[in-house]
Design a protein around this motif. Structure first.
Motif, PDB file in Angstrom:
ATOM      1  N   THR A 149       0.829  -1.211   0.000  1.00  0.00           N
ATOM      2  CA  THR A 149       0.000   0.000   0.000  1.00  0.00           C
ATOM      3  C   THR A 149       0.860   1.257   0.000  1.00  0.00           C
ATOM      4  N   ASN A 150       1.932   1.194   0.836  1.00  0.00           N
ATOM      5  CA  ASN A 150       2.836   2.351   0.860  1.00  0.00           C
ATOM      6  C   ASN A 150       3.477   2.595  -0.498  1.00  0.00           C
ATOM      7  N   VAL A 153       0.919   4.105  -2.595  1.00  0.00           N
ATOM      8  CA  VAL A 153       0.728   5.507  -2.228  1.00  0.00           C
ATOM      9  C   VAL A 153       1.878   6.360  -2.744  1.00  0.00           C
ATOM     10  N   HIS A 157       1.573   9.267  -5.243  1.00  0.00           N
ATOM     11  CA  HIS A 157       2.104  10.599  -4.965  1.00  0.00           C
ATOM     12  C   HIS A 157       3.022  11.064  -6.083  1.00  0.00           C
TER      13      HIS A 157
END
Length: 578
Positions: A149-150, A153, A157
């Motif tokens: 997930t990071n 993300v 971003h």
């Protein structure tokens, strides 16, 4: 159900711990809760043994509120068997099952029971470790999911940052394009307005004076206009920069500065010896493949923007055309005015009748050359006075006016009334110049007669002032304009002419205004004539002519020629005849 233990030695503590572990297991306490409870109890018992003395441990099972069958196990530890104060330590765990009677606990205190409890504790520890392993697997799975997930993300971003950067670049490009468009619109608007201002004038001196006003301070700090043919302006003038001389000789813009300007369509030159620290842009003022002069500019800042330089070169081209048009107009106007004045008549003088005339050329536009006045005698002694106006302006109208004047004098030699003379002049003009027309009014004065004979062809009516100061227009029906494709016989008209009378013949430039028409002007002329004093008419007819012109031309734009001819019959004529 309540269980109580007295703790004095390590063995007592171990037995109590084993009993608690067994009872919580019998009550269905989960392995994790049971391990937590036993571990916490062990730590408390160790502290109690360190302090010494006798300690009382109590386990109580209480039902939950609300009718639930489940129970809650509550532990409490306090010092001394008889101490009724607040316990040192408390703990509670939920229980799902039911335990046996209170007599079961002593059978479990033998060494074998202790060993079995030890092994049971290992089993609990193993179960806890298994649960921990499962939790670690779940945590590892969630950690991996969190990592993915990071990563997502971070990627999102990065994409958002890239999209934001692209959007900022688009916004910057849009702002730059909008700024460039606004600058281009500003230059085009200025060029259009400046061109309109330059071409609105037909005075080349006014155009030269207007250029600095238009260009400073937005596009130039200093402006100098050098006209090659303007010799008077060049007398005593400082030497011109070499770049200006080269621009005049080659017809190409020159930029003189310490560093190249890089301006499109402009030649770079070394700095001027006259102005070594100031850049100069020298743009030729050209028209019809001829260089009329040079526009010498200094920049409003350190240098010019290339687009501004292109606009300045275009403005100089338009200014050159405007100056050339103005000079040609002035040349033609001067010729027409010179010819016009050369053909105007020296007024004859005679007993009992005096004449005063005024001719004022137009000062706005090329409207010179069509108006004339004349006065001459016929063989029988009659005095013919005429005022006329040829349509059109300039040299052609002046030449046509001279031909009409000459023809009228020739026709008058044979005699003839004013109407007959205008009829012959009409045939002459139609035959000679079918596309030109004219208006005229002729008045004849016969010696010794008190009657005025006059005729008009498309011309404003004469104005007659009688000795009593009354003024009226001679508005009998005139003939049509001279030269129109129409056969006509122009009629004569008569009016009483007592001594002291004054007749005014004039052209439409005196009375006509664009916004008012001709009738209000004729009314103003009658008022101006009525304001004249009889004594002034007898003694100073020239001054009277000026006093008529002054109020009539006060609001005039002088866009047409003006002719005025005053014919005054002396007041003393009656007495001399008697």
């Amino acid at each position: 159900m309540t269980h109580t233990w007295q703790i004095t030695t390590v063995v007592d503590a171990a037995r109590a711990r084993v009993a608690i572990a067994r009872l919580t297991a019998e009550h269905g306490v989960s392995v994790v809760d049971r391990s937590r409870l036993v571990t916490s109890l062990t730590a408390q018992l160790r502290q109690c043994l360190t302090k010494g003395g006798t300690w009382r441990l109590m386990l109580r099972a209480t039902p939950l509120s609300g009718g639930d069958e489940r129970r809650q196990l509550r532990l409490s530890l306090r010092p001394g068997p008889d101490d009724t104060g607040a316990p040192t330590w408390r703990a509670s765990v939920p229980a799902d099952g039911k335990a046996g009677g209170p007599g079961a606990e002593p059978a479990r205190t033998s060494p074998a029971a202790l060993a079995e409890a030890l092994f049971s504790a290992d089993d609990d520890a193993a179960r806890v470790l298994d649960a921990l392993s499962e939790q670690e697997a779940v945590v590892a799975f969630h950690r991996e999911e969190l990592h993915q997930t990071n990563q997502g993300v971070l990627a999102l971003h990065a994409e958002l940052d890239a999209a934001g950067e692209a959007q900022r670049e688009l916004f910057a490009a849009e702002r730059a394009a909008r700024t460039e468009a606004e600058e281009a619109r500003r230059r085009l608007t200025f060029l259009a307005d400046a061109s309109a201002a330059l071409t609105a004038s037909l005075n080349h001196g006014e155009i030269v004076r207007l250029l600095p006003e238009l260009l400073t301070p937005a596009y130039a700090r200093g402006v100098d206009v050098w006209l090659l043919a303007d010799e008077e302006a060049e007398r005593g003038h400082a030497p011109r920069p070499a770049a200006a001389v080269v621009a005049a000789r080659t017809g190409r813009p020159q930029y003189a500065a310490a560093h190249p300007g890089g301006l499109p369509g402009v030649n770079d030159r070394p700095p001027s010896a006259l102005h070594p620290t100031v850049p100069l842009l020298c743009v030729p003022l050209s028209a019809r493949r001829t260089t009329l002069g040079v526009l010498i500019l200094t920049p409003p800042g350190d240098r010019w923007d290339p687009d501004d330089a292109v606009m300045l070169i275009e403005l100089a081209r338009r200014a050159g055309i405007a100056i050339d048009n103005a000079q040609r107009f002035e040349h033609n106007r001067d010729i027409a005015e010179t010819l016009q004045r050369a053909l105007l008549t020296d007024l004859p003088s005679g007993p009992g009748l005096r004449l005063a005339a005024r001719y004022l050329p137009a000062t706005h536009g090329l409207n010179i050359g069509g108006d004339w006045y004349d006065a001459f005698r016929q063989p029988d002694g009659s005095l013919i006075t005429v005022v006329g106006d040829v349509t059109g302006h300039g040299l052609r109208a002046a030449v046509m006016m001279s031909q009409l004047r000459t023809a009228l004098r020739a026709y008058a030699v044979d005699g003839g009334s004013p109407g007959r003379l205008l009829t012959r002049l009409h045939l002459f003009l139609h035959h000679l110049q079918p596309d030109l027309y004219a208006t005229a009014v002729i008045a004849r004065f016969r010696p010794g007669e008190r009657v005025l004979t006059w005729a008009a062809a498309g011309h404003p009516p004469p104005v007659l002032r009688t000795p009593d100061g009354r003024v009226h227009t001679l508005d009998a029906k005139p003939g049509a304009m001279l030269g129109i494709p129409l056969r006509q016989d122009i009629e004569d008209h008569t009016a009483a002419l007592p001594p002291g009378s004054t007749l005014a013949l004039y052209t439409d430039g005196l009375v006509e205004r664009r916004t008012q028409g001709i009738d209000p002007g004729i009314e103003r002329l009658t008022v101006a004539m009525a304001d004249l004093a009889e004594s002034d008419l007898d003694s100073d007819l020239e001054g009277a002519a000026d006093r008529v012109l002054d109020p009539m031309l006060r609001d005039s734009e002088r866009d047409d020629d003006v002719c005025l001819l005053l014919c005054h019959v002396d007041s003393g004529q009656e007495a001399s005849r008697a």
